[in-house]
Scaffold this active site. Structure first.
Site, short mmCIF file in Angstrom:
data_model
loop_
_atom_site.label_atom_id
_atom_site.label_comp_id
_atom_site.label_asym_id
_atom_site.label_seq_id
_atom_site.Cartn_x
_atom_site.Cartn_y
_atom_site.Cartn_z
N ASN A 1 2.40 1.63 4.21
CA ASN A 1 2.61 0.38 4.94
C ASN A 1 2.29 0.51 6.43
OD1 ASN A 1 5.30 -1.88 5.75
ND2 ASN A 1 3.28 -2.42 5.03
N ASP B 1 -8.44 3.68 1.38
CA ASP B 1 -7.37 3.94 2.34
C ASP B 1 -7.97 4.51 3.63
OD1 ASP B 1 -5.11 4.59 3.77
OD2 ASP B 1 -4.07 5.47 2.04
N CYS C 1 0.86 -1.18 0.00
CA CYS C 1 0.00 0.00 0.00
C CYS C 1 0.90 1.23 0.00
CB CYS C 1 -1.00 -0.01 1.16
SG CYS C 1 -0.33 0.24 2.81
N CYS D 1 -1.48 0.95 7.19
CA CYS D 1 -2.93 0.68 7.30
C CYS D 1 -3.33 -0.60 6.58
CB CYS D 1 -3.74 1.87 6.76
SG CYS D 1 -3.59 3.38 7.75
N ARG D 2 -3.49 -0.52 5.26
CA ARG D 2 -4.07 -1.62 4.50
C ARG D 2 -3.15 -2.83 4.37
NH1 ARG D 2 -5.39 1.77 -0.70
NH2 ARG D 2 -3.39 2.63 -0.03
N SER D 3 -1.92 -2.60 3.93
CA SER D 3 -1.04 -3.76 3.68
C SER D 3 -0.65 -4.48 4.97
CB SER D 3 0.17 -3.38 2.84
OG SER D 3 0.96 -2.39 3.44
#
Length: 169
Positions: free
Chosen positions: A14, A137, A11, A16-18
């Site tokens: 690095n 995001d 993401c 939040c999402r990933s």
């Protein structure tokens, strides 16, 4: 399953999402007893959060679901990731474009051969029925519960796909 495979979620920062996808996938891999066959990591296309733990919103959502993120720290995606990972999964189309640019730079440098085995795609390609191209995001939108739902569903689908790939090897 014969070969060890590795997944990299990517993401922007690095945090939040990933890392959420990394933590969820780690738990699924452990639950399936596949830790000897499959590993997972995450990285960001940007460098401003390197060394930091996941965002507090990500931590809260993972804690709510009993998913460990122990020891996770942000890092930036590198050219060498094309040698280490068989699956690079970008959390949105911009991340995918940035990773493809990194790969293009690598091709220009003559290093494509070593990293040619990588499957590179967006996370939402695993969930086409949702009708969206990008995992939103939550850093900007604050929608950590919704992102967690997408991540959990997509990780289940990715694990199914990888298990099928490994059986066919």
């Amino acid at each position: 399953m014969k070969n060890k495979s590795a997944i990299l979620f990517v993401c922007l920062g690095n945090i939040c999402r990933s890392p959420m996808a990394e933590a969820v996938m780690r738990q699924m891999i452990a639950h399936e007893g596949l830790t000897d066959s499959l590993s997972v990591d995450s990285a960001g296309t940007g460098d401003w959060h390197i060394g930091r733990p996941p965002h507090e919103g990500t931590q809260g959502e993972l804690n709510k679901h009993g998913v460990s993120f122990a020891g996770m720290k942000a890092r930036q995606v590198t050219e060498s990731d094309f040698d280490s990972f068989q699956y690079i999964v970008a959390m949105d189309t911009k991340n995918l474009a940035d990773v493809k640019k990194l790969r293009k730079d690598r091709e220009i440098g003559g290093l494509l051969e070593r990293g040619a085995h990588v499957r590179l795609f967006t996370f939402m390609e695993l969930l086409p029925h949702h009708g969206i191209m990008d995992v939103p995001d939550p850093y900007y939108e604050g929608n950590f519960p919704y992102v967690y739902e997408l991540v959990e569903e997509g990780c289940r689908e990715l694990l199914r796909m990888i298990k099928a790939d490994l059986k066919s090897v």
